[in-house]
Motif scaffolding. Structure first.
Motif, PDB file in Angstrom:
ATOM      1  N   UNK A 105      -2.221 -15.131  10.903  1.00  0.00           N
ATOM      2  CA  UNK A 105      -2.300 -13.556  10.845  1.00  0.00           C
ATOM      3  C   UNK A 105      -1.101 -12.871  10.463  1.00  0.00           C
ATOM      4  N   UNK A 106      -0.029 -13.326  10.774  1.00  0.00           N
ATOM      5  CA  UNK A 106       1.254 -12.870  10.422  1.00  0.00           C
ATOM      6  C   UNK A 106       1.287 -12.716   8.883  1.00  0.00           C
ATOM      7  N   UNK A 107       0.942 -13.772   7.987  1.00  0.00           N
ATOM      8  CA  UNK A 107       1.075 -13.694   6.751  1.00  0.00           C
ATOM      9  C   UNK A 107      -0.024 -12.759   6.344  1.00  0.00           C
ATOM     10  N   UNK A 108      -1.193 -12.587   6.909  1.00  0.00           N
ATOM     11  CA  UNK A 108      -2.222 -11.817   6.440  1.00  0.00           C
ATOM     12  C   UNK A 108      -1.374 -10.098   6.380  1.00  0.00           C
ATOM     13  N   UNK A 109      -0.934 -10.028   7.441  1.00  0.00           N
ATOM     14  CA  UNK A 109      -0.325  -8.661   7.977  1.00  0.00           C
ATOM     15  C   UNK A 109       0.636  -8.314   6.752  1.00  0.00           C
ATOM     16  N   UNK A 110       1.672  -9.334   6.537  1.00  0.00           N
ATOM     17  CA  UNK A 110       2.771  -9.178   5.442  1.00  0.00           C
ATOM     18  C   UNK A 110       1.998  -8.890   4.036  1.00  0.00           C
ATOM     19  N   UNK A 111       0.957  -9.635   3.681  1.00  0.00           N
ATOM     20  CA  UNK A 111       0.277  -9.430   2.531  1.00  0.00           C
ATOM     21  C   UNK A 111      -0.306  -8.190   2.241  1.00  0.00           C
ATOM     22  N   UNK A 112      -0.634  -7.586   3.591  1.00  0.00           N
ATOM     23  CA  UNK A 112      -1.225  -6.217   3.550  1.00  0.00           C
ATOM     24  C   UNK A 112       0.034  -4.969   3.303  1.00  0.00           C
ATOM     25  N   UNK A 113       1.022  -5.409   4.089  1.00  0.00           N
ATOM     26  CA  UNK A 113       2.163  -4.335   3.943  1.00  0.00           C
ATOM     27  C   UNK A 113       2.580  -4.317   2.573  1.00  0.00           C
ATOM     28  N   UNK A 114       2.878  -5.616   2.073  1.00  0.00           N
ATOM     29  CA  UNK A 114       3.395  -5.742   0.778  1.00  0.00           C
ATOM     30  C   UNK A 114       2.448  -4.916  -0.329  1.00  0.00           C
ATOM     31  N   UNK A 115       1.165  -5.057  -0.153  1.00  0.00           N
ATOM     32  CA  UNK A 115       0.304  -4.238  -1.170  1.00  0.00           C
ATOM     33  C   UNK A 115       0.426  -2.921  -1.067  1.00  0.00           C
ATOM     34  N   UNK A 116       0.728  -2.322   0.248  1.00  0.00           N
ATOM     35  CA  UNK A 116       0.884  -0.821   0.493  1.00  0.00           C
ATOM     36  C   UNK A 116       1.981  -0.339   0.028  1.00  0.00           C
ATOM     37  N   UNK A 117       3.083  -1.135   0.296  1.00  0.00           N
ATOM     38  CA  UNK A 117       4.395  -0.814  -0.344  1.00  0.00           C
ATOM     39  C   UNK A 117       4.437  -0.876  -1.897  1.00  0.00           C
ATOM     40  N   UNK A 118       3.865  -2.031  -2.461  1.00  0.00           N
ATOM     41  CA  UNK A 118       3.909  -1.948  -4.059  1.00  0.00           C
ATOM     42  C   UNK A 118       2.888  -0.623  -4.746  1.00  0.00           C
TER      43      UNK A 118
END
Ligand code: ADP
Length: 490
Positions: free
Chosen positions: A309-322
């Motif tokens: 779940x932590x990983x999923x959130x981080x991927x989402x956050x990364x996409x948002x920032x990018x």
């Protein structure tokens, strides 16, 4: 000289069209004076008072016309009354036979009737003209007041571009006076730039609107006022007559400096914030993936789930920032693209492996294509990630996602198909625009940037992106990329 000028202008009926000031005194006194003079002339100079009949009729006719046109019905009627009284006196005072007097009465009555008509008709004409002119002047005054009060600059020109009217606000905005008579399209009153390039006078929206007879809307320019940069937005339109010929033009100039500067500050802020977020985020993501792999080997399902779940959130956050970073880059120009020769199939497989970590849906690959392309690998990875995360996000957990690929002569066409909520037909085009989220999707977080950026990336690679979808049945997103050409390899 001044007195003469005043007298002439008072007498001139044309100069008083529209002023609606009708006096009875001037025609009354003048008529009485004229008849006294005529009598003096007849009795003392000519010594034949009877012979003044015809000249008096002519003089009366001229004065009646003049006074009814100068002082309207009032002036006409007063002249008519005086003339009727005078002719009555004329008949009574002259020595003549009864038959002659009878004749004179008939003529006088006929003339009185004709004169009354003339006074009424000419007077009424004058009053109507005055009313029309007055109404027109009122309308013009109202329009002028509105133009002066508007918070935007206004330029009104004739069909040749010659300035007829400007308001004060224009001067405040551009910092220079545009005088009446200035020709729009020939000379720029100020230095104007657009996208940092000097703009020639002929590119002025007003000049273009007049020559093309079509409106020009919302063109943005930069001008320098007192050494400060000002952003202005200019719209212009031609004014056409009934036959659709251009008769004039109007231009509206809006000061959008504050808005632009705020936008720039906002962009700068987003840029800095996203940059600051990016580095710690990337490290956190790597750590979480390592953690996840390590925990996997220990078979503690609960902890693995948390790491997942932590990983999923981080991927989402990364996409948002990018996405935020990309959008600011795109505002300043195109996204930088660094192309290399790669196997798109390998890239798709890589992305699928990554998405599988976060996807409850099964992902299948159906590859029937050549696969060597000349692209920016990271950017295409971004497109694939976006399409796959959307497919996962917008479809139920028990439905699969299918990636297919096929080639024609020039392109490889890749599609990502899901069996989820789908997109209504009227929104198929809109979802590729900036910040657009399809209607009724409150439960899905997102900024509406992914598809906009993805389609721009594909465009910059010379490809196309589109969607086929039906509400409730699922969506298929397609994109094409040109296959490798020999010159790409040089
Ligand atoms: P985001 O998903 O961050 O809102 P996107 O630009 O990726 O932004 O997508 C724009 C909109 O298109 C989404 O808000 C969603 O409504 C719709 N959309 C995108 N992909 C799909 C899909 N596979 N199924 C249904 N709707 C989708």
């Amino acid at each position: 000289m001044k007195v003469l000028k005043y007298i002439f202008s008072y007498l001139n009926p044309i100069a008083h069209l529209g002023d609606k000031q009708y006096t009875v005194w001037f025609p009354l006194l003048t008529s009485v004076m004229i008849y006294i003079l005529s009598e003096l002339f007849g009795y003392f100079l000519l010594k034949k008072p009877n012979s003044m009949g015809t000249p008096d009729i002519i003089i009366t006719f001229i004065f009646l016309l003049y006074f009814s046109f100068r002082f309207a019905i009032k002036g006409g009627i007063v002249t008519w009354i005086i003339s009727t009284l005078f002719f009555t006196y004329f008949i009574i005072s002259r020595q003549a036979t009864i038959a002659q007097k009878e004749n004179a009465v008939i003529i006088a009555v006929t003339l009185a009737i004709v004169y009354a008509f003339i006074a009424l008709i000419v007077g009424w004409l004058k009053q109507t003209i005055d009313d029309l002119i007055d109404k027109e002047a009122d309308a013009r005054r109202r329009l002028e007041a509105i133009i002066e009060q508007l918070p935007v600059g206004i330029i009104i020109s004739d069909k040749t571009g010659k300035v007829m009217q400007v308001n004060k606000r224009l001067h405040d905005i551009i910092g220079t006076a545009v005088d009446k008579g200035f020709i729009v399209g020939k000379d720029n009153p100020i230095v104007v730039r657009r996208n940092n390039v000097l703009v020639s006078a002929s590119e002025s929206p007003l000049a273009q609107a007049i020559t093309k007879g079509k409106p020009v809307i919302g063109k943005e320019f930069v001008v320098k006022v007192d050494d400060k940069r000002k952003f202005i937005q200019v719209s212009a339109t031609s004014i056409n007559n009934k036959k659709n010929n251009v008769i004039a033009g109007v231009s509206i100039v809006t000061n959008i400096t504050e808005q632009k500067e705020l936008e720039e500050r906002k962009d700068d802020f987003i840029n800095i914030a996203s940059h600051e977020l990016k580095t710690p985020l990337t490290s956190a993501k790597i750590f979480s993936q390592v953690l996840q792999k390590r925990l996997n080997t220990h078979k503690d399902i609960q902890v693995v789930d948390i790491a997942n779940k932590l990983n999923i959130q981080l991927i989402k956050l990364e996409e948002l920032v990018r996405n935020l970073l990309d959008i600011t880059k795109m505002k300043k120009g195109k996204l930088p693209i660094i192309k290399k020769k790669i196997s798109i199939k390998d890239l798709v497989e890589e992305v699928v492996e990554e998405i599988k970590l976060i996807s409850p849906q099964e992902i299948f690959l159906n590859w029937k294509a050549r696969d060597v392309v000349y692209v920016d690998k990271d950017r295409i990875r971004q497109v694939l990630t976006n399409l796959l995360t959307n497919a996962v996000k917008y479809s139920p957990e028990d439905k699969e996602v299918v990636i297919s690929a096929r080639t024609n002569k020039k392109n490889v066409e890749i599609s990502v198909r899901d069996f989820g909520i789908g997109i209504p037909k009227q929104e198929h085009k809109k979802i590729f625009s900036k910040f657009y989220q399809a209607s009724g999707r409150d439960t899905f977080p997102g900024l509406g940037l992914g598809l906009y950026i993805s389609s721009e990336i594909i465009k910059q690679h010379g490809g196309k992106m589109w969607v086929e979808s039906e509400t409730g049945k699922g969506s298929t997103f397609y994109f094409t990329l040109p296959l490798i050409k020999s010159e790409d390899l040089l």
